[in-house]
Design a protein around this motif. Sequence first.
Motif, PDB file in Angstrom:
ATOM      1  N   LEU A  16     131.514 -76.518   1.116  1.00 18.49           N
ATOM      2  CA  LEU A  16     131.635 -77.847   0.541  1.00 18.49           C
ATOM      3  C   LEU A  16     132.456 -77.762  -0.739  1.00 18.49           C
ATOM      4  CD1 LEU A  16     128.075 -79.446   0.868  1.00 18.49           C
ATOM      5  CD2 LEU A  16     130.123 -80.007   2.168  1.00 18.49           C
ATOM      6  N   GLU A  17     133.289 -78.782  -0.960  1.00 19.02           N
ATOM      7  CA  GLU A  17     134.074 -78.865  -2.170  1.00 19.02           C
ATOM      8  C   GLU A  17     133.949 -80.257  -2.766  1.00 19.02           C
ATOM      9  OE1 GLU A  17     137.931 -77.075  -0.345  1.00 19.02           O
ATOM     10  OE2 GLU A  17     137.902 -76.531  -2.474  1.00 19.02           O
ATOM     11  N   ALA A  18     134.319 -80.370  -4.034  1.00 12.33           N
ATOM     12  CA  ALA A  18     134.315 -81.672  -4.690  1.00 12.33           C
ATOM     13  C   ALA A  18     135.191 -82.640  -3.906  1.00 12.33           C
ATOM     14  CB  ALA A  18     134.822 -81.539  -6.122  1.00 12.33           C
ATOM     15  N   GLY A  19     134.665 -83.843  -3.689  1.00 10.83           N
ATOM     16  CA  GLY A  19     135.386 -84.859  -2.937  1.00 10.83           C
ATOM     17  C   GLY A  19     134.983 -84.945  -1.485  1.00 10.83           C
ATOM     18  N   ASN A  20     134.288 -83.933  -0.959  1.00  9.03           N
ATOM     19  CA  ASN A  20     133.818 -83.987   0.424  1.00  9.03           C
ATOM     20  C   ASN A  20     132.799 -85.118   0.600  1.00  9.03           C
ATOM     21  OD1 ASN A  20     133.850 -80.404   1.059  1.00  9.03           O
ATOM     22  ND2 ASN A  20     135.343 -81.950   1.615  1.00  9.03           N
ATOM     23  N   CYS A  21     132.850 -85.793   1.747  1.00  7.54           N
ATOM     24  CA  CYS A  21     131.842 -86.773   2.136  1.00  7.54           C
ATOM     25  C   CYS A  21     130.878 -86.102   3.102  1.00  7.54           C
ATOM     26  CB  CYS A  21     132.484 -87.989   2.795  1.00  7.54           C
ATOM     27  SG  CYS A  21     133.540 -88.957   1.694  1.00  7.54           S
ATOM     28  N   VAL A  22     129.633 -85.990   2.701  1.00  6.66           N
ATOM     29  CA  VAL A  22     128.624 -85.318   3.513  1.00  6.66           C
ATOM     30  C   VAL A  22     127.636 -86.360   4.016  1.00  6.66           C
ATOM     31  CG1 VAL A  22     127.007 -83.402   3.625  1.00  6.66           C
ATOM     32  CG2 VAL A  22     128.859 -83.355   1.950  1.00  6.66           C
ATOM     33  N   ARG A  23     127.492 -86.459   5.331  1.00  7.97           N
ATOM     34  CA  ARG A  23     126.597 -87.459   5.916  1.00  7.97           C
ATOM     35  C   ARG A  23     125.342 -86.777   6.457  1.00  7.97           C
ATOM     36  NH1 ARG A  23     126.938 -92.631   8.101  1.00  7.97           N
ATOM     37  NH2 ARG A  23     129.169 -92.717   7.689  1.00  7.97           N
ATOM     38  N   PHE A  24     124.190 -87.223   5.965  1.00 14.58           N
ATOM     39  CA  PHE A  24     122.894 -86.810   6.487  1.00 14.58           C
ATOM     40  C   PHE A  24     122.307 -88.017   7.215  1.00 14.58           C
ATOM     41  CE2 PHE A  24     123.441 -84.604   2.347  1.00 14.58           C
ATOM     42  CZ  PHE A  24     123.590 -83.313   2.828  1.00 14.58           C
ATOM     43  N   GLY A  25     122.293 -87.977   8.563  1.00 10.84           N
ATOM     44  CA  GLY A  25     121.916 -89.177   9.301  1.00 10.84           C
ATOM     45  C   GLY A  25     122.923 -90.273   9.015  1.00 10.84           C
ATOM     46  N   ASP A  26     122.443 -91.424   8.508  1.00 11.60           N
ATOM     47  CA  ASP A  26     123.337 -92.532   8.160  1.00 11.60           C
ATOM     48  C   ASP A  26     123.657 -92.563   6.664  1.00 11.60           C
ATOM     49  OD1 ASP A  26     123.544 -93.373  10.738  1.00 11.60           O
ATOM     50  OD2 ASP A  26     122.092 -95.010  10.564  1.00 11.60           O
ATOM     51  N   ILE A  27     123.215 -91.555   5.925  1.00  6.38           N
ATOM     52  CA  ILE A  27     123.473 -91.516   4.488  1.00  6.38           C
ATOM     53  C   ILE A  27     124.685 -90.630   4.230  1.00  6.38           C
ATOM     54  CG2 ILE A  27     122.514 -91.024   2.208  1.00  6.38           C
ATOM     55  CD1 ILE A  27     121.093 -93.223   3.762  1.00  6.38           C
ATOM     56  N   GLU A  28     125.789 -91.243   3.805  1.00  4.10           N
ATOM     57  CA  GLU A  28     127.007 -90.489   3.513  1.00  4.10           C
ATOM     58  C   GLU A  28     127.192 -90.419   1.993  1.00  4.10           C
ATOM     59  OE1 GLU A  28     131.168 -90.182   5.689  1.00  4.10           O
ATOM     60  OE2 GLU A  28     131.025 -92.024   4.511  1.00  4.10           O
ATOM     61  N   LEU A  29     127.145 -89.171   1.484  1.00  2.00           N
ATOM     62  CA  LEU A  29     127.224 -88.964   0.046  1.00  2.00           C
ATOM     63  C   LEU A  29     128.512 -88.246  -0.305  1.00  2.00           C
ATOM     64  CD1 LEU A  29     123.839 -87.856   0.745  1.00  2.00           C
ATOM     65  CD2 LEU A  29     123.920 -89.022  -1.449  1.00  2.00           C
ATOM     66  N   VAL A  30     129.097 -88.609  -1.426  1.00  2.00           N
ATOM     67  CA  VAL A  30     130.299 -87.960  -1.929  1.00  2.00           C
ATOM     68  C   VAL A  30     129.900 -86.925  -2.972  1.00  2.00           C
ATOM     69  CG1 VAL A  30     132.542 -88.269  -3.031  1.00  2.00           C
ATOM     70  CG2 VAL A  30     131.653 -90.026  -1.489  1.00  2.00           C
ATOM     71  N   LEU A  31     130.447 -85.721  -2.847  1.00  2.00           N
ATOM     72  CA  LEU A  31     130.116 -84.628  -3.764  1.00  2.00           C
ATOM     73  C   LEU A  31     131.091 -84.596  -4.935  1.00  2.00           C
ATOM     74  CD1 LEU A  31     128.751 -81.958  -4.642  1.00  2.00           C
ATOM     75  CD2 LEU A  31     130.239 -80.786  -3.001  1.00  2.00           C
ATOM     76  N   HIS A  32     130.521 -84.538  -6.148  1.00  2.00           N
ATOM     77  CA  HIS A  32     131.320 -84.386  -7.360  1.00  2.00           C
ATOM     78  C   HIS A  32     130.757 -83.217  -8.169  1.00  2.00           C
ATOM     79  CE1 HIS A  32     133.297 -88.279  -6.694  1.00  2.00           C
ATOM     80  NE2 HIS A  32     132.097 -88.749  -6.398  1.00  2.00           N
ATOM     81  N   PHE A  33     131.621 -82.494  -8.868  1.00  2.00           N
ATOM     82  CA  PHE A  33     131.191 -81.476  -9.813  1.00  2.00           C
ATOM     83  C   PHE A  33     131.264 -82.087 -11.207  1.00  2.00           C
ATOM     84  CE2 PHE A  33     132.886 -77.801  -6.953  1.00  2.00           C
ATOM     85  CZ  PHE A  33     131.875 -78.080  -6.062  1.00  2.00           C
ATOM     86  N   ALA A  34     130.128 -82.266 -11.837  1.00  6.46           N
ATOM     87  CA  ALA A  34     130.091 -82.912 -13.162  1.00  6.46           C
ATOM     88  C   ALA A  34     129.969 -81.865 -14.263  1.00  6.46           C
ATOM     89  CB  ALA A  34     128.924 -83.884 -13.224  1.00  6.46           C
TER      90      ALA A  34
END
Length: 217
Positions: free
Chosen positions: A199-217
Motif C-alpha cells: 500500500l502507498e499514499a493515495g491508494n484507495c482501499v475498499r473493505f466491503g463497501d467502505i472505500e478509504l483513501v490512505l494518506h501519510f500524515a
Amino acid sequence: MTRFNASAAEEQRLLFRIGVHVGEIIIDEEKHDIFGDAVNLAERIQQMAEPGGIAVSRAIREIADVVDGYAFVDGGEHRAKHVSRHVHIFRVRTGDSEPTFGGQVKTARGVLRFSAVDRNGHNFSFDLVVEDLEKQQRSAVIGRNPRQCDVVLLHPTVSRRHARLTLTADNRLQVEDLGSTNGTSIDGTRIAAGVVHWLEAGNCVRFGDIELVLHFA
C-alpha cells in the motif's frame, strides 16, 4: 530484466515474481511435473514477492548466502492460503537498486490516515500511528468485531475479521484480506485472500463497501 524494462515502453515491460523454498518434492516423470508441500509453499512465496522481485523462505535464508552486492531483507511474517503457520519471508535486494519493476514503495512514517465516505454519505476514518504499530507486533486487524480487531469498522459489509495491515521491518505498509465475505480491493482491483499487497499514499482501499483513501500524515 531491469535493463530490458528500463528501455521498454510500460505496456511492454515483463514483471516476473520469483519465490524460492527448499524441501522434498514428488516428481511425475511421465507428465514432467513436480508437486508436494514444498512446491505449494514456493508458489505462495512467489505471490508475496514484489513485481520483478525475489522472495525466499526462512529455510532458504538459513542455508544460503548471497553474492557480494546483494542482501536478504526481512519481509516479515505472512499468512498464506492453505498454510496453517505464518510464513516468514526475506527479499533479495541489491545494494544500489530496487527490483526489476523500477519503482519504489515509499516507507510509512508518522500517521497512517484512512478516510472515506460510504455510499449513504456516512463518514468513516481511522488513524494508525507508525510508532504504535512498531510496538504492537507491527500489525493491526480491521473488522467489525471489537473483541477481535484493533480497528473497528461498524458496517454490515465488513466482516468480523476482515483484513490485516502490516508494517514490514523496513517500514513499508502491506494489506492482506483475511477471507472476508465481501472482499478487499486496492484501487478497484479485488485482492485474493491470504495474499499480501503493498500500500502507498493515495491508494484507495475498499473493505466491503467502505472505500478509504490512505494518506501519510
